[in-house]
Design a protein around this motif. Structure first.
Motif, PDB file in Angstrom:
ATOM      1  N   LYS A  91       0.723   3.743  -2.287  1.00  0.00           N
ATOM      2  CA  LYS A  91      -0.246   3.289  -1.290  1.00  0.00           C
ATOM      3  C   LYS A  91      -1.002   2.080  -1.828  1.00  0.00           C
ATOM      4  CE  LYS A  91      -3.942   5.098   1.602  1.00  0.00           C
ATOM      5  NZ  LYS A  91      -4.988   4.127   1.364  1.00  0.00           N
ATOM      6  N   THR A  92      -1.176   1.090  -0.976  1.00  0.00           N
ATOM      7  CA  THR A  92      -1.900  -0.125  -1.344  1.00  0.00           C
ATOM      8  C   THR A  92      -3.260  -0.125  -0.681  1.00  0.00           C
ATOM      9  OG1 THR A  92       0.169  -1.347  -1.486  1.00  0.00           O
ATOM     10  CG2 THR A  92      -1.824  -2.645  -1.288  1.00  0.00           C
ATOM     11  N   CYS A  93      -4.306  -0.396  -1.457  1.00  0.00           N
ATOM     12  CA  CYS A  93      -5.622  -0.564  -0.841  1.00  0.00           C
ATOM     13  C   CYS A  93      -5.849  -2.062  -0.645  1.00  0.00           C
ATOM     14  CB  CYS A  93      -6.716   0.072  -1.684  1.00  0.00           C
ATOM     15  SG  CYS A  93      -6.959  -0.648  -3.290  1.00  0.00           S
ATOM     16  N   SER A 151      -7.483  -2.548  -8.252  1.00  0.00           N
ATOM     17  CA  SER A 151      -7.693  -2.885  -6.846  1.00  0.00           C
ATOM     18  C   SER A 151      -8.694  -1.934  -6.188  1.00  0.00           C
ATOM     19  CB  SER A 151      -6.370  -2.901  -6.084  1.00  0.00           C
ATOM     20  OG  SER A 151      -5.723  -1.654  -6.167  1.00  0.00           O
ATOM     21  N   THR A 152      -8.655  -0.664  -6.546  1.00  0.00           N
ATOM     22  CA  THR A 152      -9.625   0.296  -6.011  1.00  0.00           C
ATOM     23  C   THR A 152     -11.033  -0.071  -6.448  1.00  0.00           C
ATOM     24  OG1 THR A 152      -7.964   2.048  -6.003  1.00  0.00           O
ATOM     25  CG2 THR A 152     -10.281   2.735  -5.915  1.00  0.00           C
ATOM     26  N   GLU A 202      -2.046  -6.082   2.390  1.00  0.00           N
ATOM     27  CA  GLU A 202      -0.730  -6.176   1.752  1.00  0.00           C
ATOM     28  C   GLU A 202       0.102  -7.243   2.460  1.00  0.00           C
ATOM     29  OE1 GLU A 202       3.033  -3.350   1.805  1.00  0.00           O
ATOM     30  OE2 GLU A 202       1.424  -2.520   0.570  1.00  0.00           O
ATOM     31  N   GLY A 221      -3.421  -0.109  -9.468  1.00  0.00           N
ATOM     32  CA  GLY A 221      -4.142   0.715  -8.507  1.00  0.00           C
ATOM     33  C   GLY A 221      -5.612   0.875  -8.845  1.00  0.00           C
ATOM     34  N   TYR A 222      -5.903   1.137 -10.109  1.00  0.00           N
ATOM     35  CA  TYR A 222      -7.296   1.318 -10.522  1.00  0.00           C
ATOM     36  C   TYR A 222      -8.088   0.026 -10.320  1.00  0.00           C
ATOM     37  CZ  TYR A 222     -11.384   2.101 -13.417  1.00  0.00           C
ATOM     38  OH  TYR A 222     -12.671   2.203 -13.873  1.00  0.00           O
TER      39      TYR A 222
END
Length: 76
Positions: free
Chosen positions: A31-33, A5-6, A36, A2-3
């Motif tokens: 949650k995907t940023c 990709s953000t 997907e 997550g970190y």
């Protein structure tokens, strides 16, 4: 992831999450940023990663992470 990709999104890079459907059905990924793409199996996930990926970064994980690393390396 997550970190990572953000951070990529913040720096105006494209992010594609290739996720096996079993993970999304049980809500294991959150949650995907970015974009997907859902695939049926882990094997299909690796095949798609090889198809669209330019480079691969392996972060600390467990035996599953090592398995994915060795598959990517052996297929390259």
């Amino acid at each position: 992831m997550g970190y990572e990709s953000t951070s990529a999104i913040v720096h105006r890079r494209r992010v594609l999450g290739i996720v096996p459907s079993a993970f999304t059905e049980k809500n294991l990924i959150g949650k995907t940023c970015g974009k997907e793409l859902k695939v049926a199996t882990m094997h299909e996930q690796l095949l798609k990663m090889m198809e669209v990926g330019d480079a691969f970064i392996v972060l600390p994980g467990g035996f599953g992470t090592l398995e994915e690393l060795f598959q990517i390396v052996s297929w390259a």
